[in-house]
Design a protein around this motif. Sequence first.
Motif, PDB file in Angstrom:
ATOM      1  N   PRO A  25     -26.260  44.486 -88.093  1.00  0.00           N
ATOM      2  CA  PRO A  25     -25.138  44.700 -88.008  1.00  0.00           C
ATOM      3  C   PRO A  25     -24.768  45.614 -86.770  1.00  0.00           C
ATOM      4  O   PRO A  25     -25.675  46.315 -86.387  1.00  0.00           O
ATOM      5  CB  PRO A  25     -24.621  45.849 -89.099  1.00  0.00           C
ATOM      6  N   ARG A  26     -23.685  45.293 -86.083  1.00  0.00           N
ATOM      7  CA  ARG A  26     -23.437  45.985 -84.646  1.00  0.00           C
ATOM      8  C   ARG A  26     -21.926  46.238 -84.565  1.00  0.00           C
ATOM      9  O   ARG A  26     -20.895  45.528 -85.271  1.00  0.00           O
ATOM     10  CB  ARG A  26     -23.946  44.946 -83.581  1.00  0.00           C
ATOM     11  N   PHE A  27     -21.704  47.137 -83.755  1.00  0.00           N
ATOM     12  CA  PHE A  27     -19.986  47.116 -83.342  1.00  0.00           C
ATOM     13  C   PHE A  27     -19.863  47.164 -81.462  1.00  0.00           C
ATOM     14  O   PHE A  27     -19.367  46.627 -81.440  1.00  0.00           O
ATOM     15  CB  PHE A  27     -19.485  48.533 -83.680  1.00  0.00           C
ATOM     16  N   CYS A  28     -20.869  47.792 -81.182  1.00  0.00           N
ATOM     17  CA  CYS A  28     -20.667  47.963 -79.533  1.00  0.00           C
ATOM     18  C   CYS A  28     -21.138  46.727 -78.818  1.00  0.00           C
ATOM     19  O   CYS A  28     -20.797  46.153 -77.738  1.00  0.00           O
ATOM     20  CB  CYS A  28     -21.063  49.180 -78.905  1.00  0.00           C
ATOM     21  N   TYR A  29     -22.355  46.077 -79.561  1.00  0.00           N
ATOM     22  CA  TYR A  29     -23.148  45.027 -78.850  1.00  0.00           C
ATOM     23  C   TYR A  29     -22.280  43.723 -78.694  1.00  0.00           C
ATOM     24  O   TYR A  29     -21.593  43.486 -79.789  1.00  0.00           O
ATOM     25  CB  TYR A  29     -24.349  44.843 -79.287  1.00  0.00           C
ATOM     26  N   HIS A  30     -22.121  43.308 -77.688  1.00  0.00           N
ATOM     27  CA  HIS A  30     -21.462  41.775 -77.446  1.00  0.00           C
ATOM     28  C   HIS A  30     -22.069  40.949 -76.426  1.00  0.00           C
ATOM     29  O   HIS A  30     -22.612  41.462 -75.556  1.00  0.00           O
ATOM     30  CB  HIS A  30     -19.922  41.935 -76.897  1.00  0.00           C
ATOM     31  N   ALA A  66     -24.185  48.834 -74.450  1.00  0.00           N
ATOM     32  CA  ALA A  66     -23.536  50.209 -74.236  1.00  0.00           C
ATOM     33  C   ALA A  66     -24.532  51.070 -74.952  1.00  0.00           C
ATOM     34  O   ALA A  66     -24.926  52.281 -74.706  1.00  0.00           O
ATOM     35  CB  ALA A  66     -22.081  50.383 -74.345  1.00  0.00           C
ATOM     36  N   GLY A  67     -24.706  50.709 -76.144  1.00  0.00           N
ATOM     37  CA  GLY A  67     -25.713  51.390 -77.126  1.00  0.00           C
ATOM     38  C   GLY A  67     -24.978  52.525 -77.510  1.00  0.00           C
ATOM     39  O   GLY A  67     -25.674  53.659 -77.709  1.00  0.00           O
ATOM     40  N   ASN A  68     -23.647  52.754 -77.867  1.00  0.00           N
ATOM     41  CA  ASN A  68     -23.252  53.808 -78.370  1.00  0.00           C
ATOM     42  C   ASN A  68     -22.365  53.951 -79.737  1.00  0.00           C
ATOM     43  O   ASN A  68     -22.166  54.825 -80.111  1.00  0.00           O
ATOM     44  CB  ASN A  68     -21.890  54.456 -77.467  1.00  0.00           C
ATOM     45  N   CYS A  69     -22.813  52.778 -80.403  1.00  0.00           N
ATOM     46  CA  CYS A  69     -22.110  52.796 -81.943  1.00  0.00           C
ATOM     47  C   CYS A  69     -23.336  53.132 -82.813  1.00  0.00           C
ATOM     48  O   CYS A  69     -23.232  53.695 -84.161  1.00  0.00           O
ATOM     49  CB  CYS A  69     -21.456  51.731 -82.166  1.00  0.00           C
ATOM     50  N   ARG A  70     -24.560  53.010 -82.618  1.00  0.00           N
ATOM     51  CA  ARG A  70     -26.054  53.359 -83.351  1.00  0.00           C
ATOM     52  C   ARG A  70     -25.777  52.400 -84.790  1.00  0.00           C
ATOM     53  O   ARG A  70     -26.564  52.731 -85.468  1.00  0.00           O
ATOM     54  CB  ARG A  70     -26.065  54.686 -83.636  1.00  0.00           C
ATOM     55  N   MET A  71     -24.994  51.370 -84.819  1.00  0.00           N
ATOM     56  CA  MET A  71     -24.888  50.649 -86.125  1.00  0.00           C
ATOM     57  C   MET A  71     -26.213  49.747 -86.006  1.00  0.00           C
ATOM     58  O   MET A  71     -26.529  49.467 -87.320  1.00  0.00           O
ATOM     59  CB  MET A  71     -23.762  49.799 -86.183  1.00  0.00           C
ATOM     60  N   CYS A  72     -26.774  49.430 -85.101  1.00  0.00           N
ATOM     61  CA  CYS A  72     -27.857  48.530 -85.046  1.00  0.00           C
ATOM     62  C   CYS A  72     -29.196  49.045 -85.484  1.00  0.00           C
ATOM     63  O   CYS A  72     -30.013  48.281 -85.031  1.00  0.00           O
ATOM     64  CB  CYS A  72     -27.699  47.666 -83.675  1.00  0.00           C
ATOM     65  N   LEU A  73     -29.341  50.596 -85.859  1.00  0.00           N
ATOM     66  CA  LEU A  73     -30.463  50.837 -85.843  1.00  0.00           C
ATOM     67  C   LEU A  73     -31.556  49.925 -86.925  1.00  0.00           C
ATOM     68  O   LEU A  73     -31.277  49.547 -87.981  1.00  0.00           O
ATOM     69  CB  LEU A  73     -30.489  52.151 -86.603  1.00  0.00           C
ATOM     70  N   VAL A  96     -34.606  52.813 -83.979  1.00  0.00           N
ATOM     71  CA  VAL A  96     -34.285  52.485 -82.559  1.00  0.00           C
ATOM     72  C   VAL A  96     -33.006  51.788 -82.610  1.00  0.00           C
ATOM     73  O   VAL A  96     -32.839  50.747 -83.532  1.00  0.00           O
ATOM     74  CB  VAL A  96     -35.293  51.759 -81.865  1.00  0.00           C
ATOM     75  N   ALA A  97     -32.226  51.896 -81.775  1.00  0.00           N
ATOM     76  CA  ALA A  97     -30.735  51.129 -81.545  1.00  0.00           C
ATOM     77  C   ALA A  97     -31.491  49.689 -80.781  1.00  0.00           C
ATOM     78  O   ALA A  97     -31.871  49.695 -79.806  1.00  0.00           O
ATOM     79  CB  ALA A  97     -29.960  51.828 -80.573  1.00  0.00           C
ATOM     80  N   SER A  98     -31.135  48.527 -81.846  1.00  0.00           N
ATOM     81  CA  SER A  98     -31.823  47.633 -81.551  1.00  0.00           C
ATOM     82  C   SER A  98     -31.370  46.821 -80.205  1.00  0.00           C
ATOM     83  O   SER A  98     -31.796  46.012 -79.635  1.00  0.00           O
ATOM     84  CB  SER A  98     -32.165  46.453 -82.639  1.00  0.00           C
ATOM     85  N   CYS A  99     -30.062  47.138 -79.963  1.00  0.00           N
ATOM     86  CA  CYS A  99     -29.238  46.285 -79.207  1.00  0.00           C
ATOM     87  C   CYS A  99     -29.770  46.768 -77.613  1.00  0.00           C
ATOM     88  O   CYS A  99     -29.670  46.015 -76.746  1.00  0.00           O
ATOM     89  CB  CYS A  99     -27.792  46.437 -79.233  1.00  0.00           C
ATOM     90  N   ALA A 100     -30.404  48.003 -77.675  1.00  0.00           N
ATOM     91  CA  ALA A 100     -30.602  48.418 -76.324  1.00  0.00           C
ATOM     92  C   ALA A 100     -31.855  48.612 -75.923  1.00  0.00           C
ATOM     93  O   ALA A 100     -32.617  48.800 -75.034  1.00  0.00           O
ATOM     94  CB  ALA A 100     -29.875  49.946 -75.985  1.00  0.00           C
TER      95      ALA A 100
HETATM   96  S1  FES Z   1     -24.553  47.850 -81.456  1.00  0.00           S
HETATM   97 FE1  FES Z   1     -23.834  49.605 -80.779  1.00  0.00          FE
HETATM   98  S2  FES Z   1     -25.984  50.978 -80.323  1.00  0.00           S
HETATM   99 FE2  FES Z   1     -26.414  48.866 -80.817  1.00  0.00          FE
END
Ligand code: FES
Lengths: 132, 739
Positions: free
Chosen positions: B98-103, B109-116, B126-130
Amino acid sequence: MSQILKRLKVPPNSASLEEARTRTFEFFRMCCRSIPHVMEIYNLHDVVTPSQLRSAAAAEVRKNANITNPKVIDMLLFKGMEELMNIVNQSKQRHHIVGQYVVGNQGLVQDVSAKDRDASNFLKKFYSSNYS
Amino acid sequence: MGLGLLASRALRSSRIIRNSTRTIVSTPELKNADAAAAAAAAADAPSDLPKRNPVGGARVHLPNPDDVIEVFVDGYPVKIPKGMTVLQACEIAGVDIPRFCYHSRLSIAGNCRMCLVEVEKSPKPVASCAMPALPGMKIKTDTPIAKKAREGVMEFLLMNHPLDCPICDQGGECDLQDQSMAFGSDRGRFTEMKRSVVDKNLGPLVKTVMTRCIQCTRCVRFASEVAGVEDLGMLGRGSGEEIGTYVEKLMTSELSGNVIDICPVGALTSKPFAFKARNWELKGTESIDVTDAVGSNIRIDSRGPEVMRVVPRLNEDINEEWISDKTRFFYDGLKRQRLNDPMIRGADGRFQAVSWRDALAIVAEVMHQIKPEEIVGVAGKLSDAESMMALKDLLNKMGSNNIFCEGNGMSPNADLRSGYIMNTSISGLEKADAFLLVGTQPRVEAAMVNARIRKTVKATNAKVGYVGPAADFNYDHEHLGTDPQTLVEIAKGSHPFSSALKNAKNPVIIVGAGVFDRDDKDAVFAAVDTIAKNNNVVRPDWNGLNVLLLNAAQAAALDLGLVPESDKCIESAKFVYLMGADDVNLDKLPDDAFVVYQGHHGDRGVYRANVILPASAFTEKEGIYENTEGCAQITMPAVPTVGDARDDWKIVRALSEVAGVALPYDSLGAIRSRIKTVAPNLLEVDERQPATFSTSLRPEVSQKVSATPFTPAVENFYMTDAITRASKIMAQCSALLKK
Ligand code: FES
Ligand code: SF4
């Protein structure tokens, strides 16, 4: 007129084909008798003549000429009677009558012009709609 | 009474007890996450896991075997190229995080933290997108810790998110809604007041409800990275954080509509679509855009007989996942100014509705009274290949060969396919390292091509030289001059920009289709050819010589050979058949000429017409369109035709029969086999067909370039054809946003 029709009852089933046949004629005559009244109440004088309406009614009857089961004929007669009653009681409006019995099923666009008798299927379909 | 009171007391006290132990975690085994994790770790010793496929069926391309690392996702080993993030590794392993900020097309950006996710031996999730994936990493996406982390993040996000869903246009296709159903808690603990944010005015296209924003900054990154306008930004900190335009300002980008798609919540939605429909009542039809020559892939969402909205479809080779604002919002033009009945202009100059039979009979009769060489056919910019084929065949049967497509000029060069398509291909532009734009303003002529050029310029620092009238670019460029003399200088090598072209590995030259209308077009193309020859632009492994077309019909028209016999045919015409042609100049047409207009909008062509034959628009028919890079694509009917209109090719076919020169096809399949004999490439749908020969075969030209400066080919980006001119939204845009 409408008073007479109102008192009509659903008759018992016809016993034989012969009886159903007489009933059909009776029904058709009733239609013909109500035509002047219908012309009057729907103000149809400028769009149709009584004879045209008569042939429209006859055509409706003839549509089912091939049916031999008296029960089915009774049912169709009942439906016809219902329709006639609706018309005579003015449960319908003028455009219903015009649409169903004056203009007919083929609609306002009459497709039978002598010129495109020999037109291809494509052209005939093209004139009627974009689809099919 | 006593009993009731007791009971209610008992209830209340039990509630108090429950409250004291109440946690946000709703599943009991999650309450003690660490212990459960340890137990799970001990239990799993997976031996043979079923094979998993990457998310969305993506294919993984491993370019260099040395750079391949192996990671374990939920115990399943995957090979990925070095430099991928943990999130991408999970996607390849078939796990959707799941993710919000990653595209995937924007920076991280790594600022929504949904992808932990949980990574073995790391103290925290860890925030997987970053997080870059490292060799041997053991990633766990399904553990209680990861679930708990997601639940916690969801709770924080929902804290300030309004409970708007019933009146929110995003409802039903909202990432936040979906993910809170999948990962969120079943209750909230938030009892204070929610924060609220003032809505911003971003112009006539994008509606904002800023209270719903979750500060993922996707829109900010999109605006600055893809659209190339620094309009949006983040203001304030903490709970005062807002997305805005800094000062009261509209968003002036031709790609602004895409922020509607990338916003994961309902903060940015479509203004014209607001409160018009719910997305689950819409029927989607996969189709092609025809408002420019790019042929963006779109989905037309319709409800009953009405087109409700247009959204992009992914096509990496053409429009990636963006579309321009014109493509997205012109659809309301399909409901206005439509022609719905065949009409004949009476003696008093007024149109009178007649039946198809009468209209076709009149046209056929007039057509036979006129000398064949005085019959002219003009295909409009929105015509599909089938109808152009039919019209050309009809005119040829009548003995005339004067047929052309508007925008191609009166003496187009249709012999060499490489001379009118984009040989590099749109996605191929990304390999270029120097651009020379000749008389073209890609930003208004083909916004998606411009987005590609911008992407390339940003990624490789490619140099862009531009010859043409002063224009607006959203990347660094050098304005070399305004008239073709500059081209001659570059060809000679005396211009400073020639060295940039010379040093480039993959130089690209793009000539605008506006040049087709110039008197000295042959000389301009000759100069461009010389530049290409001197700078190695056309090589066996690279063809950088391109023409950027303007209209959807142009390429197919040239493929089908729609070239007029004489370039003065309009001046001498007595019978003109306009097939959706509104922009052809009819000033020189003799007054006694008979004009038939076949089309779907009452636009410019109708003013001069004697007979109107209503046709269906591209949303209502199936038709082949070829885009500027030579890729044929098919539109699909999304809604029924309006009134008594018919498909274009059917009208031509019917007319041919009434005129007594029946065309030999009466179905779409049959007309396509006819096209196959003329231009087989048009039937290779969705497959780009490159040109076989290069332009070196061109004949010598003795013409000299003139000193007339290039003129802009598109005056107003928002209004280029009959449909967009009828659109109210496009009119608002041109009033507010045209610079
Ligand atoms: S998708 Fe937002 S922090 Fe990783
Ligand atoms: S407006 Fe939408 S895209 Fe922009 S930051 Fe807020 S939630 Fe993200």
